[in-house]
Design a protein around this motif. Sequence first.
Motif, PDB file in Angstrom:
ATOM      1  N   LEU A 699       0.817  -1.207   0.000  1.00 22.33           N
ATOM      2  CA  LEU A 699       0.000   0.000   0.000  1.00 22.33           C
ATOM      3  C   LEU A 699       0.854   1.261   0.000  1.00 22.33           C
ATOM      4  O   LEU A 699       1.733   1.428   0.847  1.00 22.33           O
ATOM      5  N   GLN A 700       0.585   2.143  -0.932  1.00 15.58           N
ATOM      6  CA  GLN A 700       1.126   3.494  -0.955  1.00 15.58           C
ATOM      7  C   GLN A 700      -0.002   4.429  -1.395  1.00 15.58           C
ATOM      8  O   GLN A 700      -0.875   4.042  -2.179  1.00 15.58           O
ATOM      9  N   ILE A 701       0.021   5.652  -0.870  1.00 19.35           N
ATOM     10  CA  ILE A 701      -0.945   6.652  -1.314  1.00 19.35           C
ATOM     11  C   ILE A 701      -0.194   7.642  -2.187  1.00 19.35           C
ATOM     12  O   ILE A 701       0.708   8.343  -1.712  1.00 19.35           O
ATOM     13  N   LYS A 702      -0.557   7.701  -3.460  1.00 16.74           N
ATOM     14  CA  LYS A 702       0.076   8.617  -4.400  1.00 16.74           C
ATOM     15  C   LYS A 702      -1.014   9.395  -5.122  1.00 16.74           C
ATOM     16  O   LYS A 702      -1.932   8.798  -5.695  1.00 16.74           O
ATOM     17  N   ASP A 703      -0.897  10.708  -5.080  1.00 15.42           N
ATOM     18  CA  ASP A 703      -1.867  11.569  -5.762  1.00 15.42           C
ATOM     19  C   ASP A 703      -3.299  11.207  -5.374  1.00 15.42           C
ATOM     20  O   ASP A 703      -4.182  11.053  -6.240  1.00 15.42           O
ATOM     21  N   ASP A 704      -3.514  11.048  -4.080  1.00 14.68           N
ATOM     22  CA  ASP A 704      -4.844  10.765  -3.517  1.00 14.68           C
ATOM     23  C   ASP A 704      -5.399   9.406  -3.928  1.00 14.68           C
ATOM     24  O   ASP A 704      -6.598   9.151  -3.768  1.00 14.68           O
ATOM     25  N   ASP A 746     -20.210   4.209  -1.358  1.00 12.80           N
ATOM     26  CA  ASP A 746     -21.249   4.707  -2.262  1.00 12.80           C
ATOM     27  C   ASP A 746     -20.692   5.587  -3.368  1.00 12.80           C
ATOM     28  O   ASP A 746     -21.450   6.183  -4.135  1.00 12.80           O
ATOM     29  N   GLN A 747     -19.351   5.686  -3.458  1.00 10.92           N
ATOM     30  CA  GLN A 747     -18.728   6.487  -4.502  1.00 10.92           C
ATOM     31  C   GLN A 747     -17.683   5.651  -5.226  1.00 10.92           C
ATOM     32  O   GLN A 747     -16.996   4.839  -4.606  1.00 10.92           O
ATOM     33  N   PRO A 748     -17.532   5.816  -6.528  1.00 11.34           N
ATOM     34  CA  PRO A 748     -16.437   5.137  -7.229  1.00 11.34           C
ATOM     35  C   PRO A 748     -15.089   5.527  -6.633  1.00 11.34           C
ATOM     36  O   PRO A 748     -14.925   6.626  -6.106  1.00 11.34           O
ATOM     37  N   GLN A 749     -14.145   4.617  -6.701  1.00  6.09           N
ATOM     38  CA  GLN A 749     -12.823   4.868  -6.119  1.00  6.09           C
ATOM     39  C   GLN A 749     -11.743   4.366  -7.071  1.00  6.09           C
ATOM     40  O   GLN A 749     -11.731   3.196  -7.450  1.00  6.09           O
ATOM     41  N   ASP A 750     -10.844   5.257  -7.453  1.00  2.00           N
ATOM     42  CA  ASP A 750      -9.708   4.845  -8.264  1.00  2.00           C
ATOM     43  C   ASP A 750      -8.676   4.146  -7.387  1.00  2.00           C
ATOM     44  O   ASP A 750      -8.375   4.595  -6.272  1.00  2.00           O
ATOM     45  N   VAL A 751      -8.144   3.055  -7.888  1.00  2.60           N
ATOM     46  CA  VAL A 751      -7.017   2.381  -7.251  1.00  2.60           C
ATOM     47  C   VAL A 751      -6.053   1.953  -8.352  1.00  2.60           C
ATOM     48  O   VAL A 751      -6.419   1.854  -9.523  1.00  2.60           O
ATOM     49  N   VAL A 752      -4.810   1.716  -7.952  1.00  4.14           N
ATOM     50  CA  VAL A 752      -3.831   1.139  -8.868  1.00  4.14           C
ATOM     51  C   VAL A 752      -3.383  -0.178  -8.258  1.00  4.14           C
ATOM     52  O   VAL A 752      -2.877  -0.216  -7.135  1.00  4.14           O
ATOM     53  N   VAL A 753      -3.616  -1.287  -8.989  1.00  2.00           N
ATOM     54  CA  VAL A 753      -3.296  -2.619  -8.495  1.00  2.00           C
ATOM     55  C   VAL A 753      -2.241  -3.231  -9.405  1.00  2.00           C
ATOM     56  O   VAL A 753      -2.480  -3.454 -10.595  1.00  2.00           O
ATOM     57  N   ASN A 754      -1.059  -3.420  -8.836  1.00  4.08           N
ATOM     58  CA  ASN A 754       0.062  -3.997  -9.582  1.00  4.08           C
ATOM     59  C   ASN A 754       0.285  -3.274 -10.910  1.00  4.08           C
ATOM     60  O   ASN A 754       0.456  -3.883 -11.966  1.00  4.08           O
TER      61      ASN A 754
END
Length: 767
Positions: A699-704, A746-754
């Motif tokens: 886990l890292q938080i980058k650009d929200d 209840d809101q879409p969420q962007d994630v980056v997985v691998n």
Amino acid sequence: MNQEYIKPDAWSIIEEGWSPSMVKSSESLFSIGNGAMGQRANFEEQYSGDTFQGSYVAGVYYPDKTRVGWWKNGYPEYFAKVLNSPNFIGIDVFIDGLPLDLAQVQEVREFRRELNMKEGWYERSFIAQISDDKEIKVESRRFLSLKHDELGVINYKVTAVKGNLSITFQPYIDAGITNEDSNWDDAFWAIEELYSDQHQGMIRSRTNKTNFHVATYMQSELLKDEEHIQYATHLDQNDTTVRHEASGDIAQGESLTLRKYAGYVSSLNHNKYELFDASKKILALATEHGYEKLFNEQVEEWSNIWEMADITIDGDLKAQQGIRFNIFQLNQTYLGKDSRLNIGPKGFTGEKYGGSTYWDTEAYCIPFYMATKDQQVARNLLKYRYDQLDKAIENAEKLGFTNGAALYPMVTMNGEESHNEWEITFEEIHRNGAMVFAIYNYVRYTGDYSYVPEMGLEVMIAIARFWHQRATFSQKAGKFMILGVTGPNEYENNVNNNWYTNYIAKWCIDQAVEHLDKVKDGYPEDYDRIISLTKLTGSERASWQEVSDGMYFPYDEEYGVYLQQDGFMDKEIIPVSKLHQSQRPINQKWSWDRILRSCYIKQADVLQGFYFFEDHFSKAELEKHFDFYEPLTVHESSLSPCVHSIQAAKLDRMDQAYEFYLRTSRLDLDDYNKEVEEGCHITSMAGTWMSIVEGFGGLQIKDDTPHFTTKLPKEWAGFSFKINFRDQILNVQVTQQGTQVQLKGDQPQDVVVNGKKITLQPQVITA
């Protein structure tokens, strides 16, 4: 050889077999707590063997006068200590008039302890042969209520295995308690009032100097074969103890049970003159609810915690047990309900380190609480430090700093420094950086910038002022240096230019400058208030920037690495692998002089900086520094293995990452450092959580945006965890087939997985 008497189990800590030599270790490992109070797993009945009595009330402490051989200017006058509080678990037991004492009975068989982490209770059972014709079985279960956090419950059952027996219970509360770690054998408590009637007993005590008032209370009921029975109570009390007595006769195969409701109420939450009334209200609630309802409530409360906090590991029982033990103890210690409280390194499991607050909270614990609870819990921890900013400024003033510069304490209960080893108190100043990093980490994770203009910027300014004044300009080098410090690696004291300290000092100044501009643009009213309060000028800010821009960082051209500090390469560089096992741990086998002259590192130092500021360095730079420093690290700090596990995973060194994970997760269960009888390492347990979530989960938080770069140890079939990211739940499941992330919100969420960017809807997405 590490201790390995704890049985592997997914949801419980289990000990089987009577071993008096392990009693004190088990008292630590089987400790229970509910955030407001806690206790070691001492026996209820009397025990004349080796034991360490321990019961604690959150927020209640005593300023034990400092004891040093040579007083130095600026030393704290006291060491703040969590108090060993009055004992409410006591139940002396007599079998036909003979006292039950496992150190004195003829034989103990089928001894078993269980700490059930899923449901939040501790149980002990055994068969004791009292004499040739008298044998009993004891089954004792107790818990500290999460729902009613001033209440503890004990169910103590005695069954006649051989013979018809007369059983006498003597439940008592005892306020004649002392701390084992008292410096001067002072009396920490003064007993103010005792009360006893046919059903209830109470003692009101007051702490000397700090004047906390605590009432310890109890009430009992008697059952024969699970049916309540009436009994005559004999009352007894002396200057320190209130004791009741309840007796009954049982035939072979029958049982007699004492249920005891007991606990503490304190002046932290009640009027000090109304503590007995508050105790009576809790006892009325307890008896109205009854044991079964209170127990069911406990199960439900823990179920709610585990719903969010659990981490599952498939195919590795000891690893699974380890992470749940760590999560369980963290929740027993702190639940985030009260911003006056914080997380002591030993929690409620022992007295070592005084039970006070260290930089561990900001560096290691806040990520766990942000992700497994909600942002308000983390905000409470940040507010704790803001509320103590005035004391941090006073601490700095005592050392000669001016103009509102702040030095946060190494150890504290109320914001005042109360650590009294000079090489730590005066020199381990890197702790200031963790305060600012926690604010940065909180904003990065929660997206809640409001904390900065409301409270955080004042902290940043005060800390930037400290670093500006603490730096020394070297005419010879043309650089700013920070001299005479101890870094996170406490095996090197009074060094110059500790790389981690210099790096985080520069970063703190840069953060203060950056957020001054942000608050000025976005929160002009707060900006004007803060500038007026702090009297910050443009010229002062410019002088900070000179220090930041001109900071010196020790570097070795031959090896291509940043150095721990000036002169590190003058040491004899011998890897830990060359140390004979008989020399370990070196902090117990070597003189301090020898340790200081060695190259050996107690915990991550340069690598701690690479962990905090991972985006500042390339993977190749991390690899070079990891390969240089890890072979020199003895990991004799509980805070060391977790950072190394995270970084080994990032470097795809999965065997090392797994080995470090096991060490951090089972540090206490397997007693790596041979000291668990003193208490468990609570704050480092948050590092165990990070080892999985930030290490194997990546886990890292980058650009929200949450990024997950997942790695699966070969020993595991899979693992899963949840995080609360900005009030939406992300459930991450990693198997040999891939990684799945599920969104509950209840809101879409962007994630980056691998490396793959995905917009999650509330459904399963496969990467």
